[in-house]
Every structure is written in C-alpha cells, then in structure tokens.
Write an enzyme that holds these catalytic residues in place. Structure first.
Site, PDB file in Angstrom:
ATOM      1  N   ASP A  25      -7.301   1.247  11.783  1.00 18.51           N
ATOM      2  CA  ASP A  25      -8.516   0.562  11.339  1.00 18.51           C
ATOM      3  C   ASP A  25      -9.515   0.376  12.470  1.00 18.51           C
ATOM      4  O   ASP A  25     -10.705   0.152  12.236  1.00 18.51           O
ATOM      5  CB  ASP A  25      -8.159  -0.798  10.737  1.00 18.51           C
ATOM      6  CG  ASP A  25      -7.409  -0.589   9.440  1.00 18.51           C
ATOM      7  OD1 ASP A  25      -6.184  -0.391   9.497  1.00 18.51           O
ATOM      8  OD2 ASP A  25      -8.054  -0.567   8.378  1.00 18.51           O
TER       9      ASP A  25
ATOM     10  N   GLN B 115       0.831  -1.213   0.000  1.00 19.61           N
ATOM     11  CA  GLN B 115       0.000   0.000   0.000  1.00 19.61           C
ATOM     12  C   GLN B 115       0.866   1.265   0.000  1.00 19.61           C
ATOM     13  O   GLN B 115       0.385   2.346  -0.316  1.00 19.61           O
ATOM     14  CB  GLN B 115      -0.935   0.022   1.211  1.00 19.61           C
ATOM     15  CG  GLN B 115      -2.146  -0.875   1.080  1.00 19.61           C
ATOM     16  CD  GLN B 115      -1.934  -2.225   1.720  1.00 19.61           C
ATOM     17  OE1 GLN B 115      -0.809  -2.707   1.810  1.00 19.61           O
ATOM     18  NE2 GLN B 115      -2.999  -2.860   2.161  1.00 19.61           N
TER      19      GLN B 115
END
Ligand code: MRU
Length: 363
Positions: free
Chosen positions: A243, A203
């Site tokens: 998250d 990412q």
C-alpha cells in the site's frame, strides 16, 4: 480479467450514463454487484467503506472522483474541497494521494471551462496506465516463477504464498502480486497458490474467487498457517502487494504481512513485493516511524460475513458481546526482510540504491 467468461476491469466509465461503474467488493465472493457512483459523497463512501479497495484501485477511483467534481463545478474552491474530501477517506495507501496530487497539478493551470474534460481524460489515463504497469510487473515476476519451475521435476507446481488481495480487483486489471501468477498460468507453468485468509476482512476470499475464476489451483489457509508451511518446505516463493513503500524499500501492506516476512526469512524462502511505482512514497524513508497506519472499526474484528446454509449473505458475531478490540489494518515490513521489489521497470533490491537504480529521475 474474467468473471463468468466476460472481461471486466474493476471500474469503468459508462459513456451512455456518463458515470463511473464499480464492482462493489463488499459482497464478493458471495455476490457480484455493480454500483454506479453519482455524487462526490458516493465516491468518498465507496473508498472509505471499501466498496473499492486495494491501493491502485483507490487511486484510480479518486482520480474519477476529481473528474466528477470538476464536471460539476470546476472552480478552484471545489477542486480544493474535492481533493480534501477524497484524501481523507483512507490514510495508508499512498496511491490515493498520488492520484489526487497528479490531478491537481494537471488541472490547476487550466482555465475552469477546460477542467472537466481534462480531468476525465486524466482519470482514463491513470486507469490505463495502471493496467499497463501491472501487466509489466507480471512479466518481470513471471521470470522468477519460471526460474523456480526449471528446478522442479516435470509437472510439479511452483508453490507460491500470498497475503491479502493484491489481485485484479485491487487494481484496475491484472493485480500486482497476482499478475505474475496469471502470466505463469497463461504460459503453462504449473503453480499452486497458498492464499492467506487475511483477517479481519478476509481479503483472501477475494483472491480465492479471482484465482478460481481463472482455473489457478490454490488453497485458502488460515493466517497462522504460513510459517508452518514454510518450515516444511511447502512454499517456494512469497509475493505480496503493498500500500506504500518508502524510498529505502520498507514495505507497508495489509496487517500480517510482516509476520509472513519474518517466517520467510527464518526459512530462506524468497519474499518479493509487487510494487507499482505510484505506490512508492519518495517523501518517506523509515516506514515503521513515518507511515500512518489505518485503524478500522472494531465490528470488522468482532463480526464475520458469509453465506449461510439457506444461501443468504449473513453477518454473525464471533466474540462475546462487549469485547474490546484492536484493528490496525496495515503493518510495515522493514527492507531487510524483503528479497526484492518487482516493479514495472524490473526487479530491484529493497533499498534506496535499488529503487534509485530503477527510478533515477525520482532521486
Ligand atoms: O485494506 P485493503 O483491502 O484496501 O488492503 C489492500 C492491500 O493491503 C493490498 O495488499 C495492497 O493494496 C496491494 S493491492 C495491489
């Protein structure tokens, strides 16, 4: 933010087609492709297979998924089924559940004939709110960068390190960890960002693509380089996303974040987490014990995708055939390793008291 000079959000509702458009992130940074979601199955696959990814963006996509389902069949059974199917797509990022619960709570009391339009309005509201939250996180984080910049000789950049992609494409716009970076850059403060590659899905390449598109100086580094850079005084500040963060401030984020936090602690480098309030799970306290960690496909570890010398996107195996793998996608950084949480309401200590001071209505 901008792609080739045009402003994009990471998802948008096309009024003419009456359908959600997303940027299919599986192809980035090699190709920029837009995808239209035309069934509830499309929404579920887009989240599960990471066409869209990043905690806030998953939440916003799920809200549009509920809207899609309600526009098809606004009955109670379909609402329950859509909630269930969308909620099953990814287990760790709490924004998914947060958005789905918010939709259900708002829609359930309405008569079915009003649910379709109300669900779409709510999805727009959640998307707009996300943009505003991230902009405000950026304003608070900017202050941290500004303070470090004041200690630097003229023109010397503030050196940041980030992990994974907590950028504008992981949210609806601005990003969480990147929002202070964009705002510092826009304010004329020189910065340089060390971008962790973030295996297995890299990412970091998405973060590099984003920062590069906005002219922000950065270097893509291997996941193991951060500790060395911190030991040598080359990192002023770490900012990551999250998250799911517990009510006591334990931070769950992309695998490898914990190691960066340990290295930061050992080297007295401030380690901050950009935290939109929908990412706080007020129901859980001990992140290591209570947060479910997504276990992903072994092919993500054994194979890598990139552009080959012919300019084609190509996937190759990097391990011997048949090698077994482990692929936990997230880890938990205990609050004692986190210097502070940058929320839309300001910066607080990573603790129950710190979070309660900014969100008293939640405790
Ligand atoms: O598996 P991903 O790519 O969805 O994981 C994303 C991250 O871990 C981000 O750092 C996190 O969602 C914060 S995004 C603003």
């Amino acid at each position: 933010m901008k792609v080739d000079g045009h402003h994009y959000r990471s998802l948008w509702w096309d009024l003419e087609k009456e359908a959600l458009q997303i940027i299919d992130q599986r192809w980035l940074p090699h190709d920029f492709r837009i995808e239209q979601l035309d069934s509830l199955q499309d929404y579920c696959v887009a989240i599960k297979d990471m066409h869209v990814r990043g905690a806030p963006l998953i939440g916003a996509t799920a809200a549009y998924g509920m809207a899609f389902a309600m526009r098809q069949d606004a009955g109670d059974a379909n609402m329950e089924q859509a909630w269930q199917l969308l909620n099953e797509t990814r287990p760790t990022a709490i924004n998914l559940r947060w958005a789905l619960d918010r939709c259900k709570a708002a829609l359930a009391p309405l008569p079915p004939e009003k649910r379709g339009a109300a669900a779409l309005r709510l999805a727009h509201e959640i998307a707009d709110e996300d943009v505003d939250i991230n902009r405000r996180i950026g304003e608070h984080g900017l202050q941290l960068i500004r303070d470090i910049a004041k200690t630097k000789p003229d023109g010397e950049p503030v050196r940041l390190l980030t992990h994974c992609n907590a950028g504008w494409i992981a949210t609806v716009d601005w990003g969480t960890a990147t929002s202070p970076m964009y705002q510092a850059h826009n304010a004329g403060i020189p910065i340089h960002v060390w971008v962790d590659e973030t295996r297995p899905r890299n990412q970091g390449a998405l973060t590099s693509w984003e920062l590069g598109s906005h002219g922000i100086p950065h270097s893509y580094i291997t996941d193991n380089a951060g500790g060395h850079l911190m030991q040598h005084g080359l990192v002023d500040l770490v900012i990551t996303g999250t998250d799911r963060t517990t009510r006591q401030g334990d931070v769950c984020n992309k695998i490898g974040t914990y190691l960066k936090a340990l290295a930061a602690k050992d080297n007295n480098v401030p380690f901050y987490v950009a935290l939109p309030s929908p990412t706080i799970d007020w129901r859980v306290s001990d992140g290591v014990k209570e947060i479910p960690i997504e276990d992903r496909d072994s092919r993500e570890v054994t194979h890598v995708t990139g552009t080959n010398s012919a300019g084609e996107i190509s996937t190759v195996r990097v391990t011997p055939e048949g090698t077994g793998t482990g692929n936990p996608a997230f880890d938990v950084t205990p609050n004692r390793l986190v210097t502070g949480l940058i929320t839309e309401r300001g910066i607080c200590e990573a603790s129950a008291t710190g979070l309660a001071s900014l969100f008293p209505e939640m405790v």
